[in-house]
Design a protein around this motif. Structure first.
Motif, PDB file in Angstrom:
ATOM      1  N   THR A 154     -15.678  -0.545  16.984  1.00 40.83           N
ATOM      2  CA  THR A 154     -16.600  -0.480  18.113  1.00 40.83           C
ATOM      3  C   THR A 154     -16.915  -1.903  18.545  1.00 40.83           C
ATOM      4  OG1 THR A 154     -17.567   1.572  17.282  1.00 40.83           O
ATOM      5  CG2 THR A 154     -18.824   0.354  18.925  1.00 40.83           C
ATOM      6  N   VAL A 155     -16.820  -2.171  19.841  1.00 42.62           N
ATOM      7  CA  VAL A 155     -16.952  -3.529  20.355  1.00 42.62           C
ATOM      8  C   VAL A 155     -18.059  -3.571  21.403  1.00 42.62           C
ATOM      9  CG1 VAL A 155     -15.780  -5.406  21.572  1.00 42.62           C
ATOM     10  CG2 VAL A 155     -14.505  -3.990  19.938  1.00 42.62           C
ATOM     11  N   ARG A 156     -18.952  -4.541  21.278  1.00 42.09           N
ATOM     12  CA  ARG A 156     -20.003  -4.769  22.274  1.00 42.09           C
ATOM     13  C   ARG A 156     -19.826  -6.174  22.863  1.00 42.09           C
ATOM     14  NH1 ARG A 156     -25.583  -3.611  22.756  1.00 42.09           N
ATOM     15  NH2 ARG A 156     -25.038  -1.528  22.026  1.00 42.09           N
ATOM     16  N   ALA A 157     -19.611  -6.267  24.158  1.00 41.93           N
ATOM     17  CA  ALA A 157     -19.464  -7.558  24.827  1.00 41.93           C
ATOM     18  C   ALA A 157     -20.826  -8.247  24.911  1.00 41.93           C
ATOM     19  CB  ALA A 157     -18.871  -7.371  26.213  1.00 41.93           C
ATOM     20  N   LEU A 158     -20.863  -9.537  24.570  1.00 40.13           N
ATOM     21  CA  LEU A 158     -22.104 -10.304  24.583  1.00 40.13           C
ATOM     22  C   LEU A 158     -22.127 -11.361  25.684  1.00 40.13           C
ATOM     23  CD1 LEU A 158     -22.448 -10.916  20.733  1.00 40.13           C
ATOM     24  CD2 LEU A 158     -23.495  -9.092  22.091  1.00 40.13           C
ATOM     25  N   ARG A 159     -20.971 -11.968  25.951  1.00 46.80           N
ATOM     26  CA  ARG A 159     -20.900 -13.023  26.961  1.00 46.80           C
ATOM     27  C   ARG A 159     -19.451 -13.208  27.384  1.00 46.80           C
ATOM     28  NH1 ARG A 159     -22.448 -18.210  24.423  1.00 46.80           N
ATOM     29  NH2 ARG A 159     -20.221 -18.531  24.223  1.00 46.80           N
ATOM     30  N   THR A 160     -19.239 -13.668  28.606  1.00 51.72           N
ATOM     31  CA  THR A 160     -17.898 -13.936  29.102  1.00 51.72           C
ATOM     32  C   THR A 160     -17.775 -15.416  29.429  1.00 51.72           C
ATOM     33  OG1 THR A 160     -17.703 -11.707  30.019  1.00 51.72           O
ATOM     34  CG2 THR A 160     -16.204 -13.369  30.876  1.00 51.72           C
ATOM     35  N   ASP A 161     -16.732 -16.065  28.898  1.00 51.04           N
ATOM     36  CA  ASP A 161     -16.518 -17.492  29.113  1.00 51.04           C
ATOM     37  C   ASP A 161     -15.197 -17.740  29.827  1.00 51.04           C
ATOM     38  OD1 ASP A 161     -18.834 -18.136  27.678  1.00 51.04           O
ATOM     39  OD2 ASP A 161     -17.751 -18.239  25.770  1.00 51.04           O
ATOM     40  N   PRO A 162     -15.196 -18.586  30.864  1.00 55.36           N
ATOM     41  CA  PRO A 162     -13.918 -18.993  31.452  1.00 55.36           C
ATOM     42  C   PRO A 162     -13.121 -19.828  30.454  1.00 55.36           C
ATOM     43  CG  PRO A 162     -15.727 -20.286  32.356  1.00 55.36           C
ATOM     44  CD  PRO A 162     -16.349 -19.206  31.509  1.00 55.36           C
ATOM     45  N   VAL A 163     -11.823 -19.870  30.648  1.00 56.97           N
ATOM     46  CA  VAL A 163     -10.925 -20.529  29.699  1.00 56.97           C
ATOM     47  C   VAL A 163     -10.181 -21.660  30.394  1.00 56.97           C
ATOM     48  CG1 VAL A 163      -8.849 -20.178  28.281  1.00 56.97           C
ATOM     49  CG2 VAL A 163     -10.681 -18.488  28.264  1.00 56.97           C
ATOM     50  N   GLY A 164      -9.939 -22.741  29.649  1.00 59.50           N
ATOM     51  CA  GLY A 164      -9.173 -23.866  30.167  1.00 59.50           C
ATOM     52  C   GLY A 164      -8.065 -24.254  29.210  1.00 59.50           C
ATOM     53  N   VAL A 165      -7.223 -25.162  29.657  1.00 59.92           N
ATOM     54  CA  VAL A 165      -6.134 -25.660  28.831  1.00 59.92           C
ATOM     55  C   VAL A 165      -6.555 -27.004  28.239  1.00 59.92           C
ATOM     56  CG1 VAL A 165      -5.011 -26.690  30.850  1.00 59.92           C
ATOM     57  CG2 VAL A 165      -3.696 -26.317  28.764  1.00 59.92           C
ATOM     58  N   VAL A 166      -6.315 -27.177  26.949  1.00 60.59           N
ATOM     59  CA  VAL A 166      -6.653 -28.416  26.254  1.00 60.59           C
ATOM     60  C   VAL A 166      -5.427 -29.329  26.268  1.00 60.59           C
ATOM     61  CG1 VAL A 166      -7.449 -29.459  24.107  1.00 60.59           C
ATOM     62  CG2 VAL A 166      -8.287 -27.200  24.774  1.00 60.59           C
ATOM     63  N   LEU A 167      -5.621 -30.534  26.776  1.00 64.37           N
ATOM     64  CA  LEU A 167      -4.548 -31.520  26.888  1.00 64.37           C
ATOM     65  C   LEU A 167      -5.018 -32.851  26.305  1.00 64.37           C
ATOM     66  CD1 LEU A 167      -3.653 -30.893  30.640  1.00 64.37           C
ATOM     67  CD2 LEU A 167      -2.377 -30.025  28.667  1.00 64.37           C
ATOM     68  N   ARG A 168      -4.067 -33.703  25.949  1.00 66.69           N
ATOM     69  CA  ARG A 168      -4.423 -35.057  25.583  1.00 66.69           C
ATOM     70  C   ARG A 168      -4.912 -35.786  26.837  1.00 66.69           C
ATOM     71  NH1 ARG A 168       0.164 -37.135  21.949  1.00 66.69           N
ATOM     72  NH2 ARG A 168       1.084 -37.728  23.942  1.00 66.69           N
ATOM     73  N   ALA A 169      -5.874 -36.674  26.690  1.00 61.18           N
ATOM     74  CA  ALA A 169      -6.483 -37.321  27.846  1.00 61.18           C
ATOM     75  C   ALA A 169      -5.490 -38.135  28.658  1.00 61.18           C
ATOM     76  CB  ALA A 169      -7.646 -38.199  27.394  1.00 61.18           C
ATOM     77  N   ASP A 170      -4.388 -38.590  28.023  1.00 66.48           N
ATOM     78  CA  ASP A 170      -3.391 -39.364  28.764  1.00 66.48           C
ATOM     79  C   ASP A 170      -2.267 -38.489  29.309  1.00 66.48           C
ATOM     80  OD1 ASP A 170      -2.099 -38.695  26.428  1.00 66.48           O
ATOM     81  OD2 ASP A 170      -1.610 -40.749  25.830  1.00 66.48           O
ATOM     82  N   ASP A 171      -2.423 -37.163  29.218  1.00 66.37           N
ATOM     83  CA  ASP A 171      -1.410 -36.253  29.765  1.00 66.37           C
ATOM     84  C   ASP A 171      -1.409 -36.366  31.297  1.00 66.37           C
ATOM     85  OD1 ASP A 171      -0.407 -33.549  30.845  1.00 66.37           O
ATOM     86  OD2 ASP A 171       0.020 -33.351  28.706  1.00 66.37           O
ATOM     87  N   PRO A 172      -0.242 -36.312  31.929  1.00 65.08           N
ATOM     88  CA  PRO A 172      -0.191 -36.406  33.401  1.00 65.08           C
ATOM     89  C   PRO A 172      -1.013 -35.340  34.124  1.00 65.08           C
ATOM     90  CG  PRO A 172       2.002 -36.674  32.462  1.00 65.08           C
ATOM     91  CD  PRO A 172       1.097 -36.287  31.340  1.00 65.08           C
ATOM     92  N   LEU A 173      -1.249 -34.203  33.466  1.00 66.86           N
ATOM     93  CA  LEU A 173      -2.013 -33.136  34.107  1.00 66.86           C
ATOM     94  C   LEU A 173      -3.513 -33.221  33.834  1.00 66.86           C
ATOM     95  CD1 LEU A 173       0.317 -30.062  33.415  1.00 66.86           C
ATOM     96  CD2 LEU A 173       0.129 -31.394  35.523  1.00 66.86           C
ATOM     97  N   ALA A 174      -3.920 -34.166  32.985  1.00 61.45           N
ATOM     98  CA  ALA A 174      -5.315 -34.203  32.528  1.00 61.45           C
ATOM     99  C   ALA A 174      -6.291 -34.617  33.624  1.00 61.45           C
ATOM    100  CB  ALA A 174      -5.450 -35.139  31.331  1.00 61.45           C
ATOM    101  N   HIS A 175      -5.784 -35.180  34.727  1.00 61.10           N
ATOM    102  CA  HIS A 175      -6.678 -35.606  35.805  1.00 61.10           C
ATOM    103  C   HIS A 175      -6.933 -34.503  36.816  1.00 61.10           C
ATOM    104  CE1 HIS A 175      -2.735 -35.946  37.698  1.00 61.10           C
ATOM    105  NE2 HIS A 175      -3.358 -35.876  38.866  1.00 61.10           N
ATOM    106  N   ARG A 176      -6.268 -33.357  36.656  1.00 56.99           N
ATOM    107  CA  ARG A 176      -6.390 -32.272  37.630  1.00 56.99           C
ATOM    108  C   ARG A 176      -7.739 -31.561  37.504  1.00 56.99           C
ATOM    109  NH1 ARG A 176      -1.179 -30.274  38.895  1.00 56.99           N
ATOM    110  NH2 ARG A 176      -2.233 -28.543  39.952  1.00 56.99           N
ATOM    111  N   ASP A 177      -8.211 -30.997  38.605  1.00 59.03           N
ATOM    112  CA  ASP A 177      -9.465 -30.230  38.586  1.00 59.03           C
ATOM    113  C   ASP A 177      -9.252 -28.825  38.062  1.00 59.03           C
ATOM    114  OD1 ASP A 177     -10.942 -32.317  39.640  1.00 59.03           O
ATOM    115  OD2 ASP A 177     -10.538 -31.713  41.708  1.00 59.03           O
TER     116      ASP A 177
END
Length: 283
Positions: A154-177
């Motif tokens: 039996t499952v009760r939802a408590l909160r919903t969180d958006p998800v993101g991708v974790v990258l190294r800070a020097d990754d070429p995609l890390a500056h994207r919004d």
């Protein structure tokens, strides 16, 4: 008024939808509707204003909701005190991954106030078992994230969180919004060990098979990104080292924080835990 009927009423009042309340209570909608109509007859007033999109509480319903919650809380405390007097009650809680979530702290404080005599035992688990040992009987209730195989649970939802991708800070995609999953199709992702719940594995792999290092814990995931440049997913809002960045994914389904317990388990301490958790995560 029976306590069972009041629980039905509270579920409808919190969900503001008979269908969702019935699903939460693991019952069909017609008997739930009949129970609420009978309760309205007993009270002598309408508790809900009904519409095709759902329901809203009437003024009488709002008063009853406060009183019903108080009555149900008291009933749970009575059961817990009797259980404690009978031999020292214990509740074992499984917590997945990050116990620093402020919702956990609010829940712990509220549960201590409600049940000061209960012995609480915590089982902190890694990412290979999203049910935190529930199926193996190692915990009574789990505080975790979905999705996973919910068979016999039996499952009760408590909160919903958006998800993101974790990258190294020097990754070429890390500056994207923001990013899309397709923009990460050529990257290596972290994996969970063989035998991990396939529903859980698929979600954290963005819905398709991936290749990459095998990890078991949150810190291992972060280290895999730092050392190997792999990518992984994480709920937004968590603090990360300065060397890492998390970029929102606009086409990734959100992650739900949930309370989960074995279907049919009527332990009042679990029921009280779930109700307190629902309130704690609402803030």
């Amino acid at each position: 008024m029976e306590l069972r009927t009041l629980r039905y009423f509270v579920a409808v009042a919190e969900e503001l939808h008979f269908g969702r309340a019935a699903a939460r209570l693991h019952m069909s909608q017609p008997p739930l509707s009949r129970a609420i109509k009978q309760l309205e007859a007993d009270v002598g007033a309408r508790l809900f204003s009904r519409s095709p999109t759902g329901v809203t509480l009437t003024a009488v319903g709002s008063v009853l909701l406060d009183e019903a919650r108080a009555l149900l809380d008291h009933a749970d405390r009575v059961r817990a005190r009797v259980s404690t007097a009978a031999g020292g009650a214990t509740l074992t809680i499984g917590i997945l991954g990050d116990g620093t979530d402020p919702g956990v702290a609010r829940l712990a404080a509220a549960y201590r106030r409600r049940h000061p005599g209960i012995d609480i035992r915590i089982r902190d688990t890694d990412l290979t078992d999203p049910t935190c040992g529930l199926r193996a009987g190692l915990v009574d209730v789990a505080l975790t994230r979905s999705p996973f195989d919910e068979t016999a649970l039996t499952v009760r939802a408590l909160r919903t969180d958006p998800v993101g991708v974790v990258l190294r800070a020097d990754d070429p995609l890390a500056h994207r919004d923001r990013l899309r999953l397709a923009e990460l199709s050529d990257r290596r992702w972290f994996q969970f060990p063989q035998g991990t719940d396939p529903v859980w594995q698929s979600y954290w792999n963005g819905g398709r098979p991936r290749e990459g290092p095998v990890v078991r814990a949150v810190q291992e995931c972060l280290q895999a990104v730092l050392w190997n440049g792999t990518v992984g997913l994480a709920p937004l809002g968590h603090d990360l080292p300065a060397e890492l960045a998390v970029i929102p994914l606009i086409d990734m389904p959100p992650s739900r924080v949930v309370a989960v317990w074995n279907e049919g388990d009527t332990n009042p301490l679990i029921r009280s835990f779930v109700e307190i958790a629902t309130a704690a995560y609402r803030h």
